[in-house]
Each structure stands twice: as structure tokens, then as C-alpha cells.
Design an enzyme around this catalytic site. Sequence first.
Site, PDB file in Angstrom:
ATOM      1  N   ASP A 186       0.843  -1.210   0.000  1.00 44.16           N
ATOM      2  CA  ASP A 186       0.000   0.000   0.000  1.00 44.16           C
ATOM      3  C   ASP A 186       0.876   1.258   0.000  1.00 44.16           C
ATOM      4  O   ASP A 186       0.369   2.379  -0.089  1.00 44.16           O
ATOM      5  CB  ASP A 186      -1.001  -0.001   1.160  1.00 44.16           C
ATOM      6  CG  ASP A 186      -0.338  -0.033   2.524  1.00 44.16           C
ATOM      7  OD1 ASP A 186       0.886  -0.202   2.609  1.00 44.16           O
ATOM      8  OD2 ASP A 186      -1.080   0.117   3.531  1.00 44.16           O
ATOM      9  N   SER A 187       2.213   1.067   0.049  1.00 46.31           N
ATOM     10  CA  SER A 187       3.134   2.191  -0.174  1.00 46.31           C
ATOM     11  C   SER A 187       2.899   2.815  -1.542  1.00 46.31           C
ATOM     12  O   SER A 187       3.364   3.924  -1.807  1.00 46.31           O
ATOM     13  CB  SER A 187       4.591   1.712  -0.058  1.00 46.31           C
ATOM     14  OG  SER A 187       4.800   0.564  -0.872  1.00 46.31           O
ATOM     15  N   LYS A 206      -1.256  -9.427   2.621  1.00 47.42           N
ATOM     16  CA  LYS A 206      -0.466  -9.001   3.780  1.00 47.42           C
ATOM     17  C   LYS A 206      -1.311  -8.070   4.615  1.00 47.42           C
ATOM     18  O   LYS A 206      -2.064  -7.257   4.047  1.00 47.42           O
ATOM     19  CB  LYS A 206       0.829  -8.301   3.342  1.00 47.42           C
ATOM     20  CG  LYS A 206       1.638  -7.747   4.538  1.00 47.42           C
ATOM     21  CD  LYS A 206       3.043  -7.331   4.162  1.00 47.42           C
ATOM     22  CE  LYS A 206       3.160  -5.931   3.617  1.00 47.42           C
ATOM     23  NZ  LYS A 206       2.668  -4.860   4.510  1.00 47.42           N
ATOM     24  N   GLU A 263       9.283  -4.520  10.200  1.00 44.72           N
ATOM     25  CA  GLU A 263       9.719  -3.230   9.637  1.00 44.72           C
ATOM     26  C   GLU A 263      10.202  -2.286  10.738  1.00 44.72           C
ATOM     27  O   GLU A 263       9.568  -2.174  11.799  1.00 44.72           O
ATOM     28  CB  GLU A 263       8.546  -2.564   8.886  1.00 44.72           C
ATOM     29  CG  GLU A 263       8.930  -1.177   8.347  1.00 44.72           C
ATOM     30  CD  GLU A 263       7.927  -0.573   7.381  1.00 44.72           C
ATOM     31  OE1 GLU A 263       6.907  -1.215   7.077  1.00 44.72           O
ATOM     32  OE2 GLU A 263       8.175   0.571   6.940  1.00 44.72           O
ATOM     33  N   ASP A 297      -1.167  -6.103  -0.320  1.00 39.51           N
ATOM     34  CA  ASP A 297      -1.464  -5.482   0.972  1.00 39.51           C
ATOM     35  C   ASP A 297      -2.950  -5.215   1.137  1.00 39.51           C
ATOM     36  O   ASP A 297      -3.616  -4.745   0.197  1.00 39.51           O
ATOM     37  CB  ASP A 297      -0.756  -4.118   1.042  1.00 39.51           C
ATOM     38  CG  ASP A 297       0.337  -4.078   2.080  1.00 39.51           C
ATOM     39  OD1 ASP A 297       0.349  -4.924   2.991  1.00 39.51           O
ATOM     40  OD2 ASP A 297       1.191  -3.177   1.963  1.00 39.51           O
ATOM     41  N   GLU A 311      -1.200  -5.564   8.302  1.00 35.92           N
ATOM     42  CA  GLU A 311      -0.438  -5.020   9.420  1.00 35.92           C
ATOM     43  C   GLU A 311      -1.107  -5.392  10.735  1.00 35.92           C
ATOM     44  O   GLU A 311      -2.321  -5.574  10.800  1.00 35.92           O
ATOM     45  CB  GLU A 311      -0.344  -3.491   9.299  1.00 35.92           C
ATOM     46  CG  GLU A 311       0.460  -3.047   8.094  1.00 35.92           C
ATOM     47  CD  GLU A 311       0.644  -1.534   8.014  1.00 35.92           C
ATOM     48  OE1 GLU A 311       0.322  -0.817   8.987  1.00 35.92           O
ATOM     49  OE2 GLU A 311       1.107  -1.076   6.954  1.00 35.92           O
TER      50      GLU A 311
HETATM   51  O1  KIV Z   1       3.559  -1.116   1.650  1.00 37.45           O
HETATM   52  C1  KIV Z   1       4.694  -1.595   1.544  1.00 37.45           C
HETATM   53  O2  KIV Z   1       5.399  -1.386   0.550  1.00 37.45           O
HETATM   54  C2  KIV Z   1       5.187  -2.414   2.631  1.00 37.45           C
HETATM   55  C3  KIV Z   1       6.629  -2.792   2.619  1.00 37.45           C
HETATM   56  C4  KIV Z   1       7.488  -1.621   2.812  1.00 37.45           C
HETATM   57  C5  KIV Z   1       6.925  -3.890   3.566  1.00 37.45           C
HETATM   58  O3  KIV Z   1       4.451  -2.762   3.510  1.00 37.45           O
END
Ligand code: KIV
Length: 290
Positions: free
Chosen positions: A67-68, A136, A205, A106, A138
Amino acid sequence: MSTTFTIDTSTSRAHPTPAPMKRLTVPAIQRRKVDGTTAEPLVMLTAYTVRMAQLLDPHCDLLLVGDSLGQVVYGLPSTLPVTLDMMIAHGAAVVRGSYHAVVAVDMPFGSYEASPEHAFASAARVLAETGCAAIKMEGGAAMAPTIRFLTERGIPVMAHVGLTPQAINALGGYGARGRGDAEEAKILADAEAVAAAGAFSTVVEGVVEPLARRIAESSAIPVIGIGASAACDGQVLVAEDMLGLFERTPRFVKRFDDMAGRISDAAARYAAEVRARTFPGDEQVYAVKG
Ligand code: KIV
């Protein structure tokens, strides 16, 4: 070796040369850690688009549609405004562009926290609409019941503990975590809880190095570090960070290229040729066929 692609115009599918390796699976990733040790570290990079997926895929065990992308692709101030529809659109593109790596997508903020049932509905959409192999999410101990609920229903989950950017408002900043006994104990407990709940791997992280090392050594599942420790079972970086697309380089990033400089240089040369009318040249214009 670089991969080239032939586009089949009838299906819009890109066919890679050399022929792709067989796609890895989630159990194969998990099996890389044997008796607490991963002989060959797992390689993970983020990818958000089909072309980046094509280029990164042959070199990676996992591609993460993080989600970055909120900040990297959309210029948003944080990951919080990222939506499930955005993740699904980019997840599907990365699956279309990859043949080898396990693709994990994510879960964006607000799509999974309310209840295991809500998380299942969101994750099922992600898997069905992108074709990815895993999601994924969090969160540590608080998300363990949700991780168990999803994994028992056939949805592989990669966990994410330590610095969790979706909790930025609660954390107060993106600084490294795990300084101080209480925080260290909480992050260790989080890593244990997500593994016990059935996550197939976890991202750790932004934690102090000795803590990351302890988590990697004590966890039964592969621990993939970012701003963590070389002792982790694998590493992940945002591809654009490691390619040098941004001016700012956080401490945990190593720049393997200077793409910002090279793009800016190419754009400057293009602009100069357009202004000098030397582009397009004879090779770039169509002759009248006689
Ligand atoms: O959103 C993302 O890119 C991430 C990574 C930095 C692990 O969660």
C-alpha cells in the site's frame, strides 16, 4: 540475463523470453525456513505495475503490491487513503506481469480491522479479482484472531509487525521501534502471536537490529526484514527506493541505481532534441510507400 517480451495483440498477453520459471507457492516459501534457519534468504521487492513486475519477477521470490503505492504512485501523504479498489487494480497488473514470484497484496487501512468476517470479505475479493496467492496485513497480537480466521479458510496471510505505517497516527512518526523494554516485549509478542495464528511469513519493519535478529531467530516462520537486520530470513525494499527514484534515502535503503538522475538526463536530452528539431530524425518518421 534480461527478459524480453513479445506482445500477443489478440490477447494483450506478454510472452517472456526466456520461458518463465514455474511460479513459486506459499508452502514453498514457508519451507525455505528449516529448523529456524533459511539457507537461501528470500528476496522480495514491491511492484505496482505490469512492467515493473515483468522486470523484477525473475529475480524475486515474492513481489509485494504494497500500500506504499499510495505515496509512491499517487503522491498521497500516507498509506491511509489507499482503497481496496486501488490495491486490486495494481494487484491484478502485477499478477499479469509475473510468472515466477509469489504475489502478495497489501490489505489497505479500513479493509480488515473491524472483524475477521470483514477481513475475509475484503481478502476474498483481493484473491479472486487479482489472482494473487496471498494477502499481507499489518498488526500483531490484535490481528491474530483474524489471521487464524483467514488461514483456516484458505487465505494465506503475510503478517507485518514492528513499525506499521497504517498506525502512523497512533505511533506519532516513522522512527525505528523497539527501543525500551516494554516496546521490545510487545513487538516480540506480536511476532509470536502472528506465527502461532498461522501466518506463513511476517514482515518486520523499522525495528532496532538486535530485536529484529531475535525475532528472526525465534520465529518458526520466515521473517522478512525492512529496516531490520541481515539476520532476517529475507529482505524487502520498495523498488523505487532501491532504484534511486527519490531524492531522500532513508537510512534502511541502499540505492542500487540512480534512476532519478538517469530519467532526468534522458528527459533533458529529449527536450533539447525537440527544441533543436533533431528529433524525430529520418529513422523515426514514416516514408510514403511507393
Ligand atoms: O507497503 C509496503 O510497501 C510495505 C513494505 C514496505 C513492507 O508494507
